[in-house]
Design an enzyme around this catalytic site. Structure first.
Site, PDB file in Angstrom:
ATOM      1  N   ARG A 144       0.950  -1.021  -0.107  1.00  0.00           N
ATOM      2  CA  ARG A 144      -0.073  -0.259   0.155  1.00  0.00           C
ATOM      3  C   ARG A 144       0.748   0.922   0.103  1.00  0.00           C
ATOM      4  NH1 ARG A 144      -3.515  -1.337   5.536  1.00  0.00           N
ATOM      5  NH2 ARG A 144      -0.658  -1.556   5.496  1.00  0.00           N
TER       6      ARG A 144
ATOM      7  N   LYS B 280       2.155 -19.336   5.100  1.00  0.00           N
ATOM      8  CA  LYS B 280       1.631 -19.595   5.894  1.00  0.00           C
ATOM      9  C   LYS B 280       0.818 -18.557   7.326  1.00  0.00           C
ATOM     10  CE  LYS B 280       3.682 -20.736  10.321  1.00  0.00           C
ATOM     11  NZ  LYS B 280       4.486 -21.779  11.090  1.00  0.00           N
TER      12      LYS B 280
ATOM     13  N   ASP C  82       5.193 -24.663   2.646  1.00  0.00           N
ATOM     14  CA  ASP C  82       5.515 -25.104   4.132  1.00  0.00           C
ATOM     15  C   ASP C  82       7.202 -24.136   4.035  1.00  0.00           C
ATOM     16  OD1 ASP C  82       6.682 -26.006   6.257  1.00  0.00           O
ATOM     17  OD2 ASP C  82       5.049 -26.967   6.324  1.00  0.00           O
ATOM     18  N   HIS C  83       7.565 -23.505   4.258  1.00  0.00           N
ATOM     19  CA  HIS C  83       9.206 -23.775   4.138  1.00  0.00           C
ATOM     20  C   HIS C  83      10.361 -24.164   4.926  1.00  0.00           C
ATOM     21  CE1 HIS C  83       9.508 -21.683   7.911  1.00  0.00           C
ATOM     22  NE2 HIS C  83      10.781 -22.288   8.113  1.00  0.00           N
TER      23      HIS C  83
ATOM     24  N   LYS D 288      14.336 -27.506   2.491  1.00  0.00           N
ATOM     25  CA  LYS D 288      15.380 -27.157   3.204  1.00  0.00           C
ATOM     26  C   LYS D 288      15.841 -28.248   2.402  1.00  0.00           C
ATOM     27  CE  LYS D 288      14.271 -25.701   7.844  1.00  0.00           C
ATOM     28  NZ  LYS D 288      15.387 -24.588   7.656  1.00  0.00           N
TER      29      LYS D 288
ATOM     30  N   GLU E  94      12.992 -24.205  19.758  1.00  0.00           N
ATOM     31  CA  GLU E  94      13.356 -22.897  19.268  1.00  0.00           C
ATOM     32  C   GLU E  94      13.647 -22.077  21.006  1.00  0.00           C
ATOM     33  OE1 GLU E  94      11.321 -20.842  16.289  1.00  0.00           O
ATOM     34  OE2 GLU E  94       9.945 -21.883  17.438  1.00  0.00           O
TER      35      GLU E  94
ATOM     36  N   ASP F 106       0.563 -23.376  15.213  1.00  0.00           N
ATOM     37  CA  ASP F 106       1.986 -22.782  14.490  1.00  0.00           C
ATOM     38  C   ASP F 106       3.005 -23.692  13.696  1.00  0.00           C
ATOM     39  OD1 ASP F 106       3.502 -20.392  13.423  1.00  0.00           O
ATOM     40  OD2 ASP F 106       4.717 -20.737  15.249  1.00  0.00           O
TER      41      ASP F 106
ATOM     42  N   HIS G  89       4.189 -27.379  10.402  1.00  0.00           N
ATOM     43  CA  HIS G  89       5.926 -28.380  10.021  1.00  0.00           C
ATOM     44  C   HIS G  89       5.651 -29.885  10.336  1.00  0.00           C
ATOM     45  CE1 HIS G  89       6.852 -24.571   9.191  1.00  0.00           C
ATOM     46  NE2 HIS G  89       7.025 -23.856   9.888  1.00  0.00           N
TER      47      HIS G  89
ATOM     48  N   LYS H 258       8.966 -23.166  22.223  1.00  0.00           N
ATOM     49  CA  LYS H 258       9.780 -22.272  22.543  1.00  0.00           C
ATOM     50  C   LYS H 258      10.245 -21.490  23.327  1.00  0.00           C
ATOM     51  CE  LYS H 258       7.450 -19.612  18.330  1.00  0.00           C
ATOM     52  NZ  LYS H 258       8.576 -19.547  17.990  1.00  0.00           N
TER      53      LYS H 258
HETATM   54  P1  NAP Z   1       4.227  -7.621   7.587  1.00  0.00           P
HETATM   55  O1  NAP Z   1       5.910  -7.170   7.841  1.00  0.00           O
HETATM   56  O2  NAP Z   1       3.292  -6.764   8.494  1.00  0.00           O
HETATM   57  O3  NAP Z   1       3.785  -6.717   5.873  1.00  0.00           O
HETATM   58  C1  NAP Z   1       2.934  -7.027   5.344  1.00  0.00           C
HETATM   59  C2  NAP Z   1       2.668  -6.593   4.335  1.00  0.00           C
HETATM   60  O4  NAP Z   1       1.761  -6.622   3.533  1.00  0.00           O
HETATM   61  C3  NAP Z   1       4.018  -5.483   3.750  1.00  0.00           C
HETATM   62  O5  NAP Z   1       4.429  -4.790   2.706  1.00  0.00           O
HETATM   63  C4  NAP Z   1       2.577  -4.309   3.709  1.00  0.00           C
HETATM   64  O6  NAP Z   1       2.815  -3.191   3.373  1.00  0.00           O
HETATM   65  C5  NAP Z   1       1.621  -5.408   2.648  1.00  0.00           C
HETATM   66  N1  NAP Z   1       0.134  -4.877   3.126  1.00  0.00           N
HETATM   67  C6  NAP Z   1      -0.421  -4.466   4.229  1.00  0.00           C
HETATM   68  N2  NAP Z   1      -2.046  -4.654   4.029  1.00  0.00           N
HETATM   69  C7  NAP Z   1      -1.989  -4.308   2.803  1.00  0.00           C
HETATM   70  C8  NAP Z   1      -3.081  -3.946   1.689  1.00  0.00           C
HETATM   71  N3  NAP Z   1      -4.598  -3.644   2.433  1.00  0.00           N
HETATM   72  N4  NAP Z   1      -2.982  -4.132   0.072  1.00  0.00           N
HETATM   73  C9  NAP Z   1      -1.537  -4.516   0.070  1.00  0.00           C
HETATM   74  N5  NAP Z   1      -0.659  -4.815   1.175  1.00  0.00           N
HETATM   75  C10 NAP Z   1      -0.666  -4.808   2.361  1.00  0.00           C
HETATM   76  O7  NAP Z   1       3.919  -9.196   7.683  1.00  0.00           O
HETATM   77  P2  NAP Z   1       5.242 -10.233   7.341  1.00  0.00           P
HETATM   78  O8  NAP Z   1       5.754 -10.779   8.423  1.00  0.00           O
HETATM   79  O9  NAP Z   1       6.018  -9.804   6.393  1.00  0.00           O
HETATM   80  O10 NAP Z   1       3.849 -11.884   6.715  1.00  0.00           O
HETATM   81  C11 NAP Z   1       3.465 -11.533   5.521  1.00  0.00           C
HETATM   82  C12 NAP Z   1       2.732 -12.587   5.517  1.00  0.00           C
HETATM   83  O11 NAP Z   1       3.739 -14.052   5.431  1.00  0.00           O
HETATM   84  C13 NAP Z   1       1.797 -13.351   6.941  1.00  0.00           C
HETATM   85  O12 NAP Z   1       1.042 -13.487   6.170  1.00  0.00           O
HETATM   86  C14 NAP Z   1       2.465 -13.408   7.491  1.00  0.00           C
HETATM   87  O13 NAP Z   1       2.089 -14.789   8.551  1.00  0.00           O
HETATM   88  C15 NAP Z   1       3.554 -14.534   6.822  1.00  0.00           C
HETATM   89  N6  NAP Z   1       4.016 -15.492   7.383  1.00  0.00           N
HETATM   90  C16 NAP Z   1       5.210 -14.150   7.801  1.00  0.00           C
HETATM   91  C17 NAP Z   1       7.102 -14.291   8.210  1.00  0.00           C
HETATM   92  C18 NAP Z   1       7.675 -13.966   8.502  1.00  0.00           C
HETATM   93  O14 NAP Z   1       9.489 -14.741   9.114  1.00  0.00           O
HETATM   94  N7  NAP Z   1       7.848 -12.529   9.010  1.00  0.00           N
HETATM   95  C19 NAP Z   1       6.855 -16.098   7.948  1.00  0.00           C
HETATM   96  C20 NAP Z   1       5.634 -17.333   7.966  1.00  0.00           C
HETATM   97  C21 NAP Z   1       4.502 -16.873   6.805  1.00  0.00           C
HETATM   98  P3  NAP Z   1       2.040  -1.728   3.946  1.00  0.00           P
HETATM   99  O15 NAP Z   1       1.177  -1.345   4.646  1.00  0.00           O
HETATM  100  O16 NAP Z   1       2.874  -0.788   2.814  1.00  0.00           O
HETATM  101  O17 NAP Z   1       1.173  -1.783   2.903  1.00  0.00           O
END
Ligand code: NAP
Length: 482
Positions: free
Chosen positions: A51, A147, A176-177, A181, A215, A234, A239, A330
């Site tokens: 966004r 996920k 599922d990362h 591996k 972890e 989770d 996993h 954890k």
């Molecule tokens: P995050 O840091 O909160 O990032 C969310 C992203 O989505 C940002 O780029 C945000 O940018 C964008 N966004 C939010 N609302 C939006 C909208 N309405 N339209 C377009 N873009 C939008 O989250 P994240 O940690 O990267 O995780 C992303 C997904 O991956 C989640 O479902 C999470 O559960 C999953 N996941 C994350 C991890 C991890 O290690 N981080 C691991 C496994 C799975 P703007 O605010 O600029 O729009």
């Protein structure tokens, strides 16, 4: 050793959530590494979408900064960094709005188009719908979803249904990362590439199997998400379940996405329901200056588990009577992900009681280092009669294959598999639903009973009840807390 990289056709990859944590820590570094290895063909482009308004230069700066942090070594090569940033683009798009889609359409030039939904699952259906509405999809389109895939069976079914409105199952890549591996794939290579193990890989010779994903970190800044999830949703539902499938499945007829996934599905469907006394939930307490789980999530009455240990059975001919023990948590003593296949004792010891009872064990380590160890019994060297000891036949990948072979990050492999159109390492709709169908009654049982997780000391091996569950079976957990 010569690296054998399979070339791919030029592609466009759009990362929705391109400014988020996952994009910065995993997706963009993985793409950069593949780029530096020459695997991203000229003419390909990577488009970040989120966004927030960013100029192209500002987004490229954000990407360069992320790579300097999360792909440090490679990012020292400023030429490579610059060249990579040149194939990176940015579009401001709100998944729920109509702006920006035409700009995105203008950027996409290639037949192979992958859309990585690195945003909350609440936006999947909005994105899928708008991609279609704005004519951005074609037959070569793939969508990658992260996920958590659902919160329970009902929500997973709803998500599958929403995606299926716009994409064929063959276009949907549920990540599922763990499956990306190196060792997980090696597990299949070891099982199905050697004649040695298959005759022993069954209830007749295997005493039991342990899968541990431990972890040392707490829930950190993910408290809000974790409170609604807990370790069962989770980690276990995805996993650990996937690792169990790979250990327990029958040999597929070929290494082909549906052949592999059919066999995994049969394992999940063969799982019996877990008895309440075969499952232990835990929650970490404060220690060493670190907050307790309840402090971390800012909920003094939280009943969410940060630890689960359970015993289950795969009800089929191969595994009848062989327990599978799963454990994850954890704030445990070590960061350790491993699978142990513990073989039965020899039926009769010809060396007499003083030699001791010994058994073989195959340990497959996934984290922190990847490797495989086979524990074999030999004579203890020196005089003094026949005394037996166990020694490891080690295969540390780093040592066995030499320093020139760098194990790629799971995301590197998985993203390139998406581009190649290979779904073998991704979960199919029915697999995910079957895993939830098995998990749901366990969680519902806890909720109905108002079950409170057992407290355990931070940096320990988990609640005592988990050790007791094992000792009731005259077994013990292996690996953690050595
Ligand atoms: P995050 O840091 O909160 O990032 C969310 C992203 O989505 C940002 O780029 C945000 O940018 C964008 N966004 C939010 N609302 C939006 C909208 N309405 N339209 C377009 N873009 C939008 O989250 P994240 O940690 O990267 O995780 C992303 C997904 O991956 C989640 O479902 C999470 O559960 C999953 N996941 C994350 C991890 C991890 O290690 N981080 C691991 C496994 C799975 P703007 O605010 O600029 O729009």
């Amino acid at each position: 050793m010569v690296s054998r990289i399979i070339p791919v056709n030029e592609f466009d990859l759009v990362v929705f959530g391109g400014t988020g944590d996952l994009a910065k820590r995993k997706i963009l570094p993985a793409l950069f590494k593949r780029f530096c290895d020459g695997q991203i063909p000229e003419g390909s482009r990577i488009v970040g979408a989120a966004r927030s308004a960013h100029t192209l230069d500002a987004y490229r700066d954000l990407v360069a900064e992320a790579l300097s942090e999360f792909a440090k070594e490679l990012a020292r090569d400023q030429d490579a960094l610059r060249a990579f940033c040149e194939i990176v683009h940015y579009v401001a798009i709100d998944a729920r709005g109509e702006g920006g889609w035409a700009d995105l359409a203008g950027l996409l030039k290639n037949e192979v188009r992958a859309f990585y939904f690195s945003v909350g699952p609440g936006l999947f259906s909005d994105l899928a719908e708008r991609l279609h509405l704005h004519g951005l999809t074609n037959e070569q389109t793939r969508v990658v979803v992260e996920k958590p895939f659902g919160h329970d069976l009902e929500t997973a079914q709803a998500l599958n249904h929403e995606l299926a409105q716009h994409f064929d199952e063959s276009q949907i890549y549920r990540i599922d990362h763990y499956l990306g591996k190196e060792t997980v794939q090696n597990l299949m290579a070891v099982r199905f590439g050697n004649i040695l193990f298959e005759p022993l890989w069954n209830a007749q010779y295997v005493d039991h199997i342990q899968i541990t994903v431990a972890e040392t970190v707490g829930v950190g800044g993910r408290g809000e998400y974790y409170e609604k999830s807990g370790a069962m949703r989770d980690m276990v539902q995805n996993h650990l379940m996937q690792l169990l499938c790979l250990i327990a499945m029958e040999p597929p007829s070929k290494f082909d996405p549906d052949a592999v996934r059919d066999e995994k599905l049969k394992v999940i469907r063969a799982l019996d329901s877990v008895q309440p006394h075969h499952i232990v939930r835990g929650q970490y307490t404060a220690a060493d200056g670190e907050a307790s789980y309840r402090e971390d999530v800012d909920n003094p009455r939280s009943k969410t588990e940060s630890f689960v240990a359970l015993k289950c059975q795969v009800n089929n001919w191969r595994w009848a009577g062989t327990p599978f023990y799963l454990r994850t948590g954890k704030r445990l003593s070590d960061r350790d992900t491993e699978i142990r296949v513990v073989f039965k004792d020899t039926p009769h010891s010809i060396f007499g009681p003083e030699a001791g009872q010994h058994h073989n064990e195959l340990a497959i380590q996934l984290q922190p280092d990847e490797g495989i160890t086979l524990k074999v019994t030999i004579k203890e060297p020196g005089p003094g009669g026949m005394r037996l000891i166990d020694v490891p036949l080690d295969m540390s990948f780093a040592e066995a294959l030499g320093p020139t072979v760098e194990t790629p990050d799971a995301y590197e492999r998985l993203i390139m598999d998406v581009i190649r159109g290979n779904q073998t390492l991704f979960m199919r709709n029915d697999e995910v639903e079957a895993a939830w169908a098995w998990t749901d009654p366990i969680i519902r049982g806890w909720e109905a009973r108002g079950d409170v997780p057992k407290p355990y000391d931070a940096f320990s091996t988990g609640p005592d009840d988990a050790a007791m569950m094992m000792s009731r079976d005259q077994r013990h957990w292996r690996g953690l807390g050595k």
